[in-house]
Write an enzyme that holds these catalytic residues in place. Structure first.
Site, PDB file in Angstrom:
ATOM      1  N   ASN A   1      19.954  26.763  -1.175  1.00 28.36           N
ATOM      2  CA  ASN A   1      20.281  25.458  -0.612  1.00 28.36           C
ATOM      3  C   ASN A   1      20.551  25.557   0.885  1.00 28.36           C
ATOM      4  O   ASN A   1      20.796  26.645   1.420  1.00 28.36           O
ATOM      5  CB  ASN A   1      21.552  24.925  -1.281  1.00 28.36           C
ATOM      6  CG  ASN A   1      21.358  24.561  -2.724  1.00 28.36           C
ATOM      7  OD1 ASN A   1      20.663  23.610  -3.036  1.00 28.36           O
ATOM      8  ND2 ASN A   1      21.987  25.303  -3.624  1.00 28.36           N
TER       9      ASN A   1
ATOM     10  N   ASP B   1      25.735  24.470  -8.322  1.00 27.71           N
ATOM     11  CA  ASP B   1      24.338  24.749  -8.030  1.00 27.71           C
ATOM     12  C   ASP B   1      24.173  26.112  -7.360  1.00 27.71           C
ATOM     13  O   ASP B   1      23.194  26.820  -7.585  1.00 27.71           O
ATOM     14  CB  ASP B   1      23.788  23.636  -7.131  1.00 27.71           C
ATOM     15  CG  ASP B   1      22.284  23.673  -6.979  1.00 27.71           C
ATOM     16  OD1 ASP B   1      21.613  24.283  -7.830  1.00 27.71           O
ATOM     17  OD2 ASP B   1      21.773  23.088  -6.017  1.00 27.71           O
TER      18      ASP B   1
ATOM     19  N   CYS C   1      17.154  27.467  -8.464  1.00 26.16           N
ATOM     20  CA  CYS C   1      17.013  26.653  -9.658  1.00 26.16           C
ATOM     21  C   CYS C   1      16.400  27.521 -10.748  1.00 26.16           C
ATOM     22  O   CYS C   1      15.308  28.062 -10.546  1.00 26.16           O
ATOM     23  CB  CYS C   1      16.132  25.430  -9.404  1.00 26.16           C
ATOM     24  SG  CYS C   1      15.848  24.451 -10.891  1.00 26.16           S
TER      25      CYS C   1
ATOM     26  N   HIS D   1      19.504  16.318  -0.566  1.00 31.53           N
ATOM     27  CA  HIS D   1      19.760  17.666  -1.067  1.00 31.53           C
ATOM     28  C   HIS D   1      18.539  18.527  -0.730  1.00 31.53           C
ATOM     29  O   HIS D   1      17.540  18.494  -1.450  1.00 31.53           O
ATOM     30  CB  HIS D   1      19.969  17.591  -2.586  1.00 31.53           C
ATOM     31  CG  HIS D   1      20.346  18.885  -3.225  1.00 31.53           C
ATOM     32  ND1 HIS D   1      21.559  19.080  -3.859  1.00 31.53           N
ATOM     33  CD2 HIS D   1      19.685  20.056  -3.358  1.00 31.53           C
ATOM     34  CE1 HIS D   1      21.620  20.297  -4.354  1.00 31.53           C
ATOM     35  NE2 HIS D   1      20.488  20.922  -4.056  1.00 31.53           N
TER      36      HIS D   1
END
Length: 320
Positions: free
Chosen positions: A269, A30, A260, A227
């Site tokens: 994140n 990610d 994203c 998350h």
């Protein structure tokens, strides 16, 4: 588990919190997937190795998606064998989950010996359309044979659920809608769920409301991970709210990498170092060497050509 001489917070435990938290490290997947410059396969492999050496026992390695959709992860077949047999400093096998969007992705992962996979659902119609070109229910139907085949092969399945708190097209997401999709993912056989705040708009009260609603529907807290993205600086506060509900799995990305590609308002994140700093101060064990982790994030930042956004990485780097 910390490097001698490294400044660490004083541990002051708080009541009602878990004794140990498992950090689900997402930096190599990610964290890197949105990078425009392709990172060499060997650099990715070394990143995963260094994360494991720092004590992380779950490191999401890559994604078996079509290269057209995520070019950064087009080297999954080359990368996974390079890290497949990693062990932690204690000798424990490191879990290396991989993302599989469909049965073809699952076939590719199983062929390389993957023992943990993840599917990626959405709580909102807009993001399901943008990310998977399907409705929410069509995406769930697509995942059913993937989950069934993975479970039949003895493979652990994680279900990611995006847009649990807010959606850039639809705005705030009703709690009951999230609960419905969570229930569907568990009912089809997912072993665990990751509740994603994809655009970082959650606040602690909203986290509390969602976890309370999930508990009321019989969803075990042991099956849940969180998350959080740090768009508005709320990721640590939201994590603490989740810990107070008994959540013991927290997703984080080394150095705060990530975003994203299908939601442009999604920023980085929660940084693993910032998470570990807070957990250390709460007396919660993670098994992670913060010094080695910080050095790893600094090393990767050098390869990416920019400083790490993690506040802890920056603070500890200045102390060296």
């Amino acid at each position: 588990m910390t490097t001698p001489g490294l400044g660490l917070p004083m541990a002051v435990p708080a009541e009602g919190l878990p004794a140990r938290v498992r950090v689900h490290e997402v930096g190599a997947r990610d964290g890197l997937q949105n990078e425009k410059k392709v990172v060499p396969t060997e650099v990715k492999a070394e990143f995963v190795r260094r994360l494991a050496a720092a004590g992380l026992t779950t490191v999401e390695a890559t994604s078996f998606v079509h290269p057209k959709w995520v070019p950064q992860l087009a080297d999954a077949e080359e990368l996974f064998p390079l890290v497949r047999d990693l062990r932690s400093p204690s000798g424990q096998a490191v879990h290396l989950p991989v993302l599989v969007p469909n049965e073809r992705g699952l076939d590719r992962a199983l062929a390389l010996g993957a023992t943990r996979v993840a599917v990626f659902a959405s709580a909102t119609e807009s993001f399901a359309k943008a990310n998977l070109n399907r409705t929410v229910d069509e995406a769930l139907a697509m995942f059913e044979p993937v989950v069934a085949r993975a479970r039949a092969a003895g493979v652990h399945v994680r279900g990611y659920l995006s847009m649990c708190f807010g959606d850039p097209w639809e705005g705030p997401v009703p709690v009951d809608r999230v609960v419905r999709v969570c229930r569907a993912l568990l009912d089809m056989g997912c072993d665990e769920l990751s509740l994603g705040d994809t655009i970082g708009v959650a606040t602690p009260g909203h986290v509390d409301a969602l976890l309370t609603a999930l508990a009321a529907e019989g969803v075990p807290v042991s099956a849940l991970g969180v998350h959080f993205h740090d768009t508005y600086g709320q990721a640590l506060a939201n994590t603490l709210a989740a810990l107070r509900h008994g959540v013991t799995t927290v997703d984080a990305s080394a150095g705060g990498l990530g975003g994203c590609p299908y939601a442009k308002s999604a920023t980085g994140n929660l940084a693993t170092e910032d998470l570990v700093w807070m957990l250390t101060g709460l007396g919660i064990d993670t098994g992670i060497d913060l010094g080695l982790l910080t050095a790893t994030s600094g090393w990767m930042a050098g390869h990416l050509g920019r400083p790490s956004p993690s506040r802890t990485v920056r603070a500890l780097s200045h102390k060296e």
